[in-house]
Design a protein around this motif. Structure first.
Motif, short mmCIF file in Angstrom:
data_model
loop_
_atom_site.label_atom_id
_atom_site.label_comp_id
_atom_site.label_asym_id
_atom_site.label_seq_id
_atom_site.Cartn_x
_atom_site.Cartn_y
_atom_site.Cartn_z
N ASP A 1 0.82 -1.21 0.00
CA ASP A 1 0.00 0.00 0.00
C ASP A 1 0.85 1.26 0.00
O ASP A 1 0.47 2.28 -0.59
N GLU A 2 2.01 1.20 0.62
CA GLU A 2 2.92 2.34 0.61
C GLU A 2 3.47 2.56 -0.79
O GLU A 2 3.54 3.70 -1.28
N LEU A 3 3.84 1.49 -1.48
CA LEU A 3 4.34 1.60 -2.85
C LEU A 3 3.27 2.18 -3.77
O LEU A 3 3.55 3.08 -4.57
N ILE A 4 2.04 1.69 -3.64
CA ILE A 4 0.95 2.18 -4.49
C ILE A 4 0.70 3.66 -4.26
O ILE A 4 0.47 4.43 -5.20
N ALA A 5 0.77 4.10 -3.02
CA ALA A 5 0.45 5.49 -2.69
C ALA A 5 1.56 6.46 -3.10
O ALA A 5 1.27 7.63 -3.40
N GLU A 6 2.81 5.99 -3.16
CA GLU A 6 3.92 6.90 -3.40
C GLU A 6 4.47 6.87 -4.82
O GLU A 6 5.13 7.83 -5.25
N SER A 7 4.21 5.83 -5.58
CA SER A 7 4.82 5.70 -6.90
C SER A 7 4.13 6.59 -7.93
O SER A 7 2.91 6.72 -7.94
N GLU A 8 4.93 7.17 -8.82
CA GLU A 8 4.39 7.92 -9.95
C GLU A 8 4.09 7.01 -11.13
O GLU A 8 3.26 7.34 -11.99
N VAL A 9 4.78 5.89 -11.19
CA VAL A 9 4.50 4.83 -12.18
C VAL A 9 4.42 3.52 -11.42
O VAL A 9 5.35 3.15 -10.70
N VAL A 10 3.30 2.82 -11.54
CA VAL A 10 3.11 1.50 -10.92
C VAL A 10 3.05 0.47 -12.05
O VAL A 10 2.26 0.61 -12.98
#
Length: 322
Positions: free
Chosen positions: A195-204
């Motif tokens: 969830d942290e990766l999803i919230a902070e990434s500009e490209v997922v």
């Protein structure tokens, strides 16, 4: 004469490539129209199944395949195969891990760049006679310096990480089992909770298999928590994403764009709103298929089948899934 049944439909030119890679003395059954019923109808003739495409290999196919000795997957996805049903019949399954990882990784990188540079819009504008250099250019973004998050880090995810290294991105990943620290350092990766990766990434970018646990992994709630203006890349499986929620996020401007090679329903329906959105780049689940990767997939698949037929099981033991 041993017989291999192709469970996917291939154009004549591709059938020629397949037959060129087949071992001498093998009969190849290529279906002109591929459906579940077509596979069931011909399954009784097959000693081997060469499994490609999305049609389920289930109990009905296996019940008809009374001569079946081995199942070989051409690619890497397993969600169309009822592995428990296959195993219950004592039939071994073989794969070739990473066989098209580089092709998928290159396509993933292409989609990232195409979405950030709005390539379809730019191409269409110039083809239509416009020269909107600054008007179009000012709306594009660089990949360099972006925060990129990879969900899943198998052969494909690691290949994507290697391709991204020269771009100077801030690269994070999430997978169930974290890599050893030296591997993270080699690939230039930072581990993040999902969830942290999803919230902070500009490209997922999605690189995990489709399982009951990962279906709708990118749910409506998680899409809502993505960074405003973020880009989603999916070269894995459409079922990983809540597609209606993704469409709404793209239509309403919460997400900046998407590069999609996989869809919940394939072929993508003609009425899908994804076909009409200027901030979406689409391809027909083609990321793992180039002439080079297709030939290599068939070469390795038939190598396994030939070794199995010859009883050289130790040679292909590392490729056995079950």
């Amino acid at each position: 004469m041993p017989t291999a049944l192709l469970t996917n439909q291939y154009a004549p030119a591709l059938q020629a490539l397949i037959r060129a890679e087949a071992p001498a003395g093998f009969d190849i059954i290529a279906l002109n129209q591929t459906s579940h019923a077509d596979i069931v109808a011909r399954a009784s003739e097959a000693d081997y199944l060469l499994v490609g495409g999305r049609i389920p290999i289930d109990a009905a196919v296996l019940n008809a395949a009374t001569r079946l000795r081995m199942v070989q997957r051409t690619g890497v996805g397993l969600d169309a195969m009822d592995l428990d049903a296959i195993e219950s019949r004592g039939i071994p399954v073989y794969v070739n891990p990473g066989v098209n990882a580089q092709s998928v990784a290159e396509h993933t990188l292409m989609l990232m760049l195409a979405v950030l540079r709005r390539l379809p819009v730019v191409h269409r504008s110039l083809r239509d006679g416009d020269w909107k250099k600054h008007e179009l250019g000012i709306r594009n973004r660089d990949l360099s310096g972006r925060r990129v998050g990879l969900i899943g880090l198998g052969h494909i995810g690691q290949a994507v990480a290697r391709l991204l290294q020269p771009f100077g991105v801030i690269l994070s990943y999430h997978k169930r089992q974290r890599l050893p620290n030296p591997d993270e350092q080699t690939l230039g990766l930072n581990y993040q909770p999902l969830d942290e990766l999803i919230a902070e990434s500009e490209v997922v970018s999605l690189h995990c298999p489709l399982t009951p646990d990962t279906r709708n992994l990118l749910s409506r709630e998680r899409i809502g928590h993505m960074r405003p203006g973020a880009v989603l890349i999916n070269t894995a499986r459409g079922g990983l994403v809540d597609e209606p929620a993704l469409i709404e996020a793209l239509q309403h401007g919460h997400l900046g764009g998407a590069g999609l090679d996989a869809f919940v329903q394939e072929p993508l329906p003609a009425e899908s709103p994804l076909r009409t959105l200027d901030n979406v780049v689409l391809s027909p689940h083609i990321s793992g298929i180039t002439r080079d990767s297709f030939q290599e997939m068939m070469r390795r698949a038939f190598h396994n089948i030939a070794a199995f037929e010859a009883g050289e099981l130790e040679v292909i033991a590392p490729m056995r899934l079950r």
